[in-house]
Write an enzyme that holds these catalytic residues in place. Structure first.
Site, mmCIF file in Angstrom:
data_model
loop_
_atom_site.group_PDB
_atom_site.id
_atom_site.type_symbol
_atom_site.label_atom_id
_atom_site.label_comp_id
_atom_site.label_asym_id
_atom_site.label_seq_id
_atom_site.Cartn_x
_atom_site.Cartn_y
_atom_site.Cartn_z
ATOM 1 N N LYS A 178 15.494 11.932 6.964
ATOM 2 C CA LYS A 178 15.277 12.830 5.624
ATOM 3 C C LYS A 178 14.005 13.004 5.452
ATOM 4 O O LYS A 178 13.084 11.944 5.032
ATOM 5 C CB LYS A 178 15.866 11.981 4.459
ATOM 6 C CG LYS A 178 16.327 12.848 3.306
ATOM 7 C CD LYS A 178 15.184 13.636 2.512
ATOM 8 C CE LYS A 178 14.352 13.107 1.539
ATOM 9 N NZ LYS A 178 13.460 14.053 1.063
ATOM 10 N N GLU A 253 7.085 1.114 4.364
ATOM 11 C CA GLU A 253 5.576 1.104 4.203
ATOM 12 C C GLU A 253 5.168 1.807 3.069
ATOM 13 O O GLU A 253 5.644 3.094 2.982
ATOM 14 C CB GLU A 253 5.364 1.806 5.589
ATOM 15 C CG GLU A 253 5.848 1.524 6.835
ATOM 16 C CD GLU A 253 5.223 0.073 7.277
ATOM 17 O OE1 GLU A 253 4.095 -0.187 6.596
ATOM 18 O OE2 GLU A 253 5.350 -0.566 8.198
ATOM 19 N N CYS A 287 -2.168 6.302 3.311
ATOM 20 C CA CYS A 287 -2.011 5.205 2.681
ATOM 21 C C CYS A 287 -2.975 4.116 2.946
ATOM 22 O O CYS A 287 -3.062 3.328 2.141
ATOM 23 C CB CYS A 287 -0.674 4.554 3.356
ATOM 24 S SG CYS A 287 -0.517 4.698 5.096
ATOM 25 N N GLU A 389 -3.254 3.354 -6.608
ATOM 26 C CA GLU A 389 -3.533 4.406 -5.752
ATOM 27 C C GLU A 389 -3.654 5.902 -6.250
ATOM 28 O O GLU A 389 -2.700 6.304 -6.961
ATOM 29 C CB GLU A 389 -2.337 4.224 -5.091
ATOM 30 C CG GLU A 389 -2.293 5.097 -3.564
ATOM 31 C CD GLU A 389 -1.074 5.083 -2.745
ATOM 32 O OE1 GLU A 389 -0.050 5.481 -3.193
ATOM 33 O OE2 GLU A 389 -1.362 4.860 -1.524
#
Ligand code: NAD
Length: 496
Positions: A178, A253, A287, A389
């Site tokens: 996906k 992750e 990331c 973040e």
């Protein structure tokens, strides 16, 4: 009726229109215009895809292949990826607006995952256990798990998929992918190469659409054995809960807020480049961004001046132009989030040293998604801009005096994906890299990954490891086989 190119789901070796008949647009961040339409799949397509993957896992040619034959197909896929790297990179740039230099480098590097794991497929050996029972042969086998769900984000679609797909296939699993609703097309193009590599229909399937429609249905499907997810920490937590309800394995992750630490004995030219590559490469949409720059007090002012001067020269422009250094943010929600964090940083009292708002002008073309490369100084570790973040071109600089203080600041955060350390002292390298709680430490370099080296997060940055041998183990389970050679079966009422 739209005239845009249409991309359908790929199930059991066929292109499949969504039962709903609905498509959603995929927008080029550079032009801010839709350039393609993608099938809006739902639970129905998920069920078809998972059943196809289950059938391919249990019957048909895939389980009948030996590991060498399977590995050869995975290896062949690597060859095909090498031949189509530029085409795939251009699909990614059209979808996510990241630089062609970056996406081409990633796509040129992708074949290594398929060559490495393809080669590893027939080198996974079990063991004969020197068992403590008489007249028993006991050995282990490492077997695939079944149907693997791979859910990927928009920032590096094929790279992050390859971390999962190459070892999953090499280990003998089948897969349903996906991709992010913002970047489906390169994954769908990959399906053509998968067929060309001879990988049988149903072994790899793609369902496209939204996380809360297709993604959640995939995670919840009872035939899925394991979920491999890369994305944000909040979505990751939801995926983890849903996987737990079905007692499924999960690798996650997730997000990061990585410290990039510059000591006063560092090579400062290199450290400036390291700080830039940590945050402005990929427009900060990575990331592993080194979004918290920790600079030692004794060099703080001089270093920050050099860094700001260097960052000021970064060229914004068309991401397809190899001369461009900073491209647009990928999605409108991400753009709004980046600007919101800039406002938060200002309200918190951080000093804006560079940028600090939307970018406009000729360099931005028709795009409505450019943000100025932004640097905040005088950031303290309790500020949200130091802890959360942003996923954009926004750097926070914090000041420290001692090694101990640098380690304490680096670790005082919920994330633990990566860290950078800039120093010439080997003692300091060992001490600091041992002390920082993160899955990857780069010393005098930043933002390097390899198919050979385990990658993953500590704390809220994730669970499990991708790449290298550890990445292969995530897709295998161990069976212990007991064979009795005894003449007869002893007392059945006693544990043997
Ligand atoms: P996201 O979490 O919004 O989406 C990631 C994927 O998950 C998409 O395909 C999305 O459709 C799907 N999804 C969302 N909710 C879901 C649900 N409830 N169930 C199943 N699927 C669901 O992330 P994003 O905005 O696409 O990507 C950016 C984030 O990804 C950042 O936080 C970044 O740090 C993280 N990321 C992490 C790594 C890593 O390796 N640690 C790498 C790249 C990106």
């Amino acid at each position: 009726m739209s005239t845009l190119p249409r991309f359908n789901a790929h199930i059991a070796g066929e292109w499949v229109e969504p039962a709903s008949g609905q498509y959603f647009e995929t927008v080029n961040p550079w032009t801010s215009k839709a350039w393609a339409e993608v099938a809006r799949c739902g639970a129905l397509e998920v069920d078809r895809a998972v059943e196809a993957a289950w059938k391919a896992f249990t019957t048909g040619p895939w389980p009948a292949l030996n590991a060498t034959q399977r590995g050869a197909m995975v290896h062949k896929l690597g060859d095909l990826l090498r031949d189509h790297a530029r085409e795939l990179a251009e699909y990614e740039v059209r979808d996510n607006g990241k630089l062609i230099n970056e996406m081409l480098a990633q796509c040129n590097y992708l074949p290594n995952w398929y060559w490495y794991y393809g080669g590893l497929a027939d080198k996974i050996e079990g063991a004969v256990i020197p068992i403590d029972k008489p007249e028993v042969l006991n050995y282990t086998r490492h077997e695939p798990l079944g149907v693997i769900a791979c859910i990927t984000p928009w920032n590096s679609p094929l790279l992050l998929l390859s971390f999962k797909l190459a070892p999953a296939l090499a280990a003998g699993n089948t897969v349903v992918i996906k991709p992010s609703e913002f970047t489906s097309t390169s994954t769908l193009k990959l399906m053509e190469l998968i067929a060309e590599a001879g990988i049988p229909p149903g072994v790899v399937n793609v369902v496209t659409g939204f996380g809360n429609e297709v993604g959640s249905a995939l995670v919840e499907h009872p035939r899925v054995a394991k979920v491999c997810f890369t994305g944000g920490t909040e979505s990751g937590a939801r995926v983890y809960q849903a996987a737990a309800a079905g007692l499924k394995g999960c690798t996650l992750e997730l997000g990061g807020k990585s410290p990039n630490i510059v000591f006063d004995d560092a090579d400062l030219d290199d450290a400036v480049k390291g700080a830039i590559s940590g945050i402005f490469a990929a427009t900060g949409q990575t990331c592993i961004a080194g979004s918290r720059l920790l600079v030692q007090d004794s060099i703080y002012d001089a270093f920050v001046d050099r860094l700001v001067a260097f960052a000021r020269t970064a060229r914004m422009g068309d991401p397809m132009d190899p001369g461009t250094q900073v491209g647009p943010v990928t999605t409108p929600p991400q753009y709004a989030k980046v600007l919101e964090y800039i406002a938060i940083a200002k309200a918190e009292g951080a000093t804006c040293l560079l940028g600090g708002g939307p970018a406009e002008g000729a360099a931005c073309g028709e795009s409505k998604l450019f943000v100025q490369p932004t640097i905040f100084g005088d950031v303290t570790n309790d500020m949200r801009i130091a802890q959360e973040e942003v996923f954009g071109p926004v750097l926070s600089i914090l000041r420290f005096k001692t090694e101990e203080e640098a380690i304490a600041i680096a670790n005082d955060i919920a994330f633990g994906l990566a860290a950078g350390v800039w120093t010439q002292s080997i003692k300091r390298v060992i001490k600091v890299s041992n002390a920082i709680r993160a899955g990857t430490i780069w010393v005098n370099t930043y933002r390097a990954v390899s198919y050979l080296s385990p990658f993953g997060g500590y704390k809220k940055s994730g669970l499990g490891r991708e790449n290298g041998l550890e990445g292969m183990r995530e897709f295998l389970q161990t069976k212990s086989v007991w064979i009795s050679t005894a003449a007869d079966v002893p007392n059945p009422f006693v544990l043997r």
